[in-house]
Design a protein around this motif. Structure first.
Motif, mmCIF file in Angstrom:
data_model
loop_
_atom_site.group_PDB
_atom_site.id
_atom_site.type_symbol
_atom_site.label_atom_id
_atom_site.label_comp_id
_atom_site.label_asym_id
_atom_site.label_seq_id
_atom_site.Cartn_x
_atom_site.Cartn_y
_atom_site.Cartn_z
ATOM 1 N N LEU A 130 1.764 -0.360 -13.453
ATOM 2 C CA LEU A 130 0.815 0.140 -12.455
ATOM 3 C C LEU A 130 0.820 -0.806 -11.260
ATOM 4 O O LEU A 130 0.736 -2.016 -11.426
ATOM 5 N N HIS A 131 0.930 -0.237 -10.061
ATOM 6 C CA HIS A 131 0.841 -1.039 -8.849
ATOM 7 C C HIS A 131 -0.158 -0.410 -7.902
ATOM 8 O O HIS A 131 -0.119 0.795 -7.648
ATOM 9 N N VAL A 132 -1.070 -1.232 -7.371
ATOM 10 C CA VAL A 132 -1.976 -0.793 -6.319
ATOM 11 C C VAL A 132 -1.323 -1.159 -4.994
ATOM 12 O O VAL A 132 -1.276 -2.333 -4.618
ATOM 13 N N ASP A 133 -0.794 -0.166 -4.304
ATOM 14 C CA ASP A 133 -0.004 -0.362 -3.082
ATOM 15 C C ASP A 133 -0.923 -0.267 -1.869
ATOM 16 O O ASP A 133 -1.515 0.782 -1.606
ATOM 17 N N THR A 134 -1.039 -1.365 -1.134
ATOM 18 C CA THR A 134 -1.905 -1.371 0.043
ATOM 19 C C THR A 134 -1.303 -0.604 1.214
ATOM 20 O O THR A 134 -2.009 -0.260 2.163
ATOM 21 N N GLY A 135 -0.001 -0.353 1.165
ATOM 22 C CA GLY A 135 0.677 0.244 2.308
ATOM 23 C C GLY A 135 1.150 -0.798 3.299
ATOM 24 O O GLY A 135 1.858 -0.484 4.253
ATOM 25 N N HIS A 136 0.745 -2.045 3.071
ATOM 26 C CA HIS A 136 1.142 -3.155 3.939
ATOM 27 C C HIS A 136 1.931 -4.193 3.152
ATOM 28 O O HIS A 136 1.931 -5.370 3.493
ATOM 29 N N LEU B 199 11.074 2.361 -17.129
ATOM 30 C CA LEU B 199 9.629 2.263 -17.337
ATOM 31 C C LEU B 199 8.906 3.207 -16.383
ATOM 32 O O LEU B 199 9.288 3.362 -15.223
ATOM 33 N N ARG B 200 7.841 3.816 -16.872
ATOM 34 C CA ARG B 200 7.050 4.698 -16.016
ATOM 35 C C ARG B 200 6.218 3.843 -15.072
ATOM 36 O O ARG B 200 5.557 2.890 -15.507
ATOM 37 N N LEU B 201 6.269 4.165 -13.790
ATOM 38 C CA LEU B 201 5.538 3.398 -12.778
ATOM 39 C C LEU B 201 4.484 4.283 -12.134
ATOM 40 O O LEU B 201 4.797 5.301 -11.521
ATOM 41 N N TYR B 202 3.214 3.884 -12.298
ATOM 42 C CA TYR B 202 2.108 4.541 -11.612
ATOM 43 C C TYR B 202 1.811 3.749 -10.335
ATOM 44 O O TYR B 202 1.725 2.517 -10.374
ATOM 45 N N VAL B 203 1.644 4.446 -9.228
ATOM 46 C CA VAL B 203 1.322 3.789 -7.965
ATOM 47 C C VAL B 203 0.024 4.374 -7.427
ATOM 48 O O VAL B 203 -0.082 5.589 -7.213
#
Length: 311
Positions: free
Chosen positions: A72-78, A96-100
């Motif tokens: 899991l990644h919390v993507d700030t967009g920056h 691996l399954r990647l949740y964003v």
């Protein structure tokens, strides 16, 4: 009659673990404990060095079987493009399954507001908690280390979060003899920190020993940067530089990576792991203390965010 005595000098046991082996064994044990106690664990994976080492340890913990967790990644967009490319390539490599969870989505639908300073690191909490709730994750691996920041030094390896994702240091449980308590009520979850007892120097020594690939921005390279609040920042759509801030090309590297608006570079010619190990050993500033503007918002900035549900 005198009795001759023979004293055998004490030598290190050939079976003794090095400090890196001991840290690795502890982290592997934590991963296996979580796999046995929880139903839906997930690994926070940003493509930063700590999450990379954490994934490397997870791969070792379950080899030759696949890692039984998603990412899991919390993507700030920056985020730095080099790091996002590494993230996607690594998830694909290990199947691996990647949740964003995208901060931009929450800004677009009005659940979050853009900050005047352009930084989005403090905005990650809401998307993180939303992802945990919607995917019903009950254990979330994070790469936090106790040497990074004083609020993180208060964390246990298993850190209980309430139904709102909040952290209460008074609810921390004892972990005597490396016994971890994963019990939690419905709606609660546990943050798990396998690298708690590692230092930045340990991480780099392990990267060197294991020959772990990292994004290139961790090593010395030429980059256009500008100075703000004593840190070298990279220009980007987040709002820098201002008219009064001069862009210059410098030889720099990043000790930590995150949102481009608050992650500073350091002047450095360290181009190899060995060079970086020497540089860190001589440093008197933690990586977050030297390069993260979001931790300087207040004396208790990190602890305040952790109480709200931050990493």
């Amino acid at each position: 009659m005198t009795t001759a005595t023979h004293t055998t000098p004490l030598t290190e046991s050939p079976f003794a673990l090095s400090h890196l082996d001991a840290l690795e064994a502890e982290s592997v044990h934590i991963f296996r404990e979580v796999a046995g106690e929880f139903e839906r664990p997930v690994i926070l994976f940003s493509g930063g060095k700590d999450s990379i080492v954490m994934l490397h340890l997870a791969l070792k913990a379950f080899a030759p079987a696949p890692v039984p967790f998603a990412l899991l990644h919390v993507d700030t967009g920056h985020n730095f493009p080099e790091v996002i490319e590494y993230r996607d390539r690594t998830a694909a490599k290990h199947n691996l399954r990647l949740y964003v969870a995208n901060v931009q989505d929450f800004i677009d639908d009005g659940r979050l507001r853009e900050r005047p300073d352009g930084t989005r690191n403090p905005l990650q909490t809401v998307p993180l908690l939303d992802a945990i709730e919607s995917h019903k994750f009950d254990a979330v691996f994070g790469g936090g280390r106790r040497d990074e920041e004083k609020a993180r030094a208060k964390e246990r390896v298993f850190s209980l979060r309430d139904e709102f994702g909040a952290w209460d240091p008074r609810r921390q449980r004892p972990e005597l003899w490396s016994l971890y308590n994963g019990r939690h009520a419905a709606g609660e979850h546990v943050r798990v920190f396998p690298l708690s007892n590692w230092t930045e120097l340990d991480v780099w020594q392990y990267i060197e020993r294991e020959k772990i690939e990292l994004p290139g921005i961790y090593y010395a390279h030429q980059r256009e940067v500008f100075k703000r609040d004593g840190m070298w920042l990279t220009a980007g759509e987040w709002g820098g530089p201002k008219e009064t801030e001069q862009v210059e090309t410098r030889l720099i590297r990043y000790r930590t990576v995150g949102d481009m608006s608050c992650t500073g570079a350091v002047d450095s010619d360290a181009a190899t792991n060995a060079d970086i190990i020497t540089e860190i050993a001589a440093s008197r500033l933690t990586e977050r203390g030297a390069t993260r503007a979001d931790d300087k918002l207040s004396e208790a900035a990190m602890e305040d965010r952790k109480r709200e549900g931050y990493f």
